[in-house]
Design an enzyme around this catalytic site. Structure first.
Site, PDB file in Angstrom:
ATOM      1  N   CYS A  10       0.796  -1.125  -0.019  1.00 21.28           N
ATOM      2  CA  CYS A  10       0.091  -0.088   0.097  1.00 21.28           C
ATOM      3  C   CYS A  10       0.678   1.295  -0.057  1.00 21.28           C
ATOM      4  CB  CYS A  10      -0.903  -0.041   1.050  1.00 21.28           C
ATOM      5  SG  CYS A  10      -0.275  -0.073   2.814  1.00 21.28           S
ATOM      6  N   ASN A  13       2.277   1.499   4.477  1.00 18.06           N
ATOM      7  CA  ASN A  13       2.566   0.242   5.223  1.00 18.06           C
ATOM      8  C   ASN A  13       2.235   0.405   6.644  1.00 18.06           C
ATOM      9  OD1 ASN A  13       5.460  -1.869   5.660  1.00 18.06           O
ATOM     10  ND2 ASN A  13       3.518  -2.635   5.340  1.00 18.06           N
ATOM     11  N   CYS A  15      -1.639   0.577   7.355  1.00 17.00           N
ATOM     12  CA  CYS A  15      -2.854   0.370   7.313  1.00 17.00           C
ATOM     13  C   CYS A  15      -3.441  -0.759   6.702  1.00 17.00           C
ATOM     14  CB  CYS A  15      -3.959   1.621   6.998  1.00 17.00           C
ATOM     15  SG  CYS A  15      -3.888   3.070   8.023  1.00 17.00           S
ATOM     16  N   ARG A  16      -3.536  -0.680   5.323  1.00 17.03           N
ATOM     17  CA  ARG A  16      -4.067  -1.583   4.417  1.00 17.03           C
ATOM     18  C   ARG A  16      -3.168  -2.972   4.271  1.00 17.03           C
ATOM     19  NH1 ARG A  16      -5.210   2.110  -0.457  1.00 17.03           N
ATOM     20  NH2 ARG A  16      -3.277   3.108   0.594  1.00 17.03           N
ATOM     21  N   SER A  17      -1.793  -2.584   3.740  1.00 15.11           N
ATOM     22  CA  SER A  17      -1.108  -3.863   3.843  1.00 15.11           C
ATOM     23  C   SER A  17      -0.398  -4.617   4.789  1.00 15.11           C
ATOM     24  CB  SER A  17       0.033  -3.468   2.651  1.00 15.11           C
ATOM     25  OG  SER A  17       0.779  -2.625   3.288  1.00 15.11           O
ATOM     26  N   ASP A 129      -8.606   3.716   1.355  1.00 13.10           N
ATOM     27  CA  ASP A 129      -7.789   4.151   2.442  1.00 13.10           C
ATOM     28  C   ASP A 129      -8.480   4.479   3.591  1.00 13.10           C
ATOM     29  OD1 ASP A 129      -5.598   5.022   3.936  1.00 13.10           O
ATOM     30  OD2 ASP A 129      -4.740   6.099   2.429  1.00 13.10           O
TER      31      ASP A 129
HETATM   32  P1  4NP Z   1      -1.962   2.918   4.027  1.00 14.74           P
HETATM   33  O1  4NP Z   1      -2.527   4.257   4.611  1.00 14.74           O
HETATM   34  O2  4NP Z   1      -1.270   3.172   2.709  1.00 14.74           O
HETATM   35  O3  4NP Z   1      -3.010   2.005   4.030  1.00 14.74           O
HETATM   36  O4  4NP Z   1      -0.985   2.333   4.794  1.00 14.74           O
HETATM   37  C1  4NP Z   1      -1.994   5.294   4.782  1.00 14.74           C
HETATM   38  C2  4NP Z   1      -1.068   5.619   5.751  1.00 14.74           C
HETATM   39  C3  4NP Z   1      -0.361   6.870   5.912  1.00 14.74           C
HETATM   40  C4  4NP Z   1      -0.584   7.920   4.728  1.00 14.74           C
HETATM   41  C5  4NP Z   1      -1.344   7.460   3.633  1.00 14.74           C
HETATM   42  C6  4NP Z   1      -2.147   6.080   3.540  1.00 14.74           C
HETATM   43  N1  4NP Z   1       0.045   8.965   4.956  1.00 14.74           N
HETATM   44  O5  4NP Z   1      -0.206   9.957   3.964  1.00 14.74           O
HETATM   45  O6  4NP Z   1       0.589   9.302   5.784  1.00 14.74           O
END
Ligand code: 4NP
Length: 162
Positions: A10, A13, A15-17, A129
């Site tokens: 993702c 790294n 939340c989703r992955s 997200d």
């Molecule tokens: P992820 O979510 O891609 O599912 O881990 C996010 C976590 C942090 C951010 C964006 C998406 N960020 O912009 O900090």
């Protein structure tokens, strides 16, 4: 014996992955197939390197009996040699993975929800997200992880040496 190596990707790294990694790891363990898999996750960005999964992601997974143990790292070139399957959470992640993929990559690169049994195969959806939204979003993502990881495991079991 070759282990089937699966990498979930993702943006951050956190939340989703990590949720995909933890859920897939959980299902693989339940199926007694830990010996046959190498499972990891990473982000396309460097924003959160070294961080554990988001507290809300961990809490949501825990409610389903799943522990998220990842520490955020960034996608790196040798991942394209190490992993058989690289599964991107959304189109933007997929684009970034494909842009970085060397010609000699041996990984199958796809959108994670290609394997979502509830998704329209003609129009594979992104994993939303949940980072900026409410708690409902985290549960929705967890549900996507459960059914999609289950179906992905079923899909690759045919080629895994048990
Ligand atoms: P992820 O979510 O891609 O599912 O881990 C996010 C976590 C942090 C951010 C964006 C998406 N960020 O912009 O900090």
């Amino acid at each position: 014996m070759h282990k089937t190596a699966v990498l979930f990707v993702c943006l951050g790294n956190i939340c989703r992955s990590p949720a995909a990694e933890g859920t897939f790891r959980h299902l693989v363990k339940e199926a007694g197939l830990e010996h046959a898999f190498h499972i990891d996750s990473c982000g396309t960005s460097a924003y959160h390197i070294g961080e554990p999964a988001n507290a809300r992601s961990r809490r949501t997974a825990a409610r389903h009996g799943i522990t998220l143990t990842s520490r955020a790292r960034q996608l790196q070139l040798d991942d394209f040699q190490t992993f058989d399957h690289i599964l991107a959470m959304d189109r933007s992640n997929l684009q970034d993975v494909l842009r970085m993929a060397p010609a000699e990559s041996r990984a199958t690169i796809a959108l994670f929800r290609t394997f979502d049994p509830e998704a329209n195969p003609e129009k594979v959806p992104d994993v939303p997200d949940p980072y900026y939204g409410g708690d409902d979003g985290f549960e929705e993502v967890q549900q996507i992880m459960l059914r999609t990881s289950q179906s992905f495991l079923r899909h690759i079991r045919g080629v895994v040496h048990e």
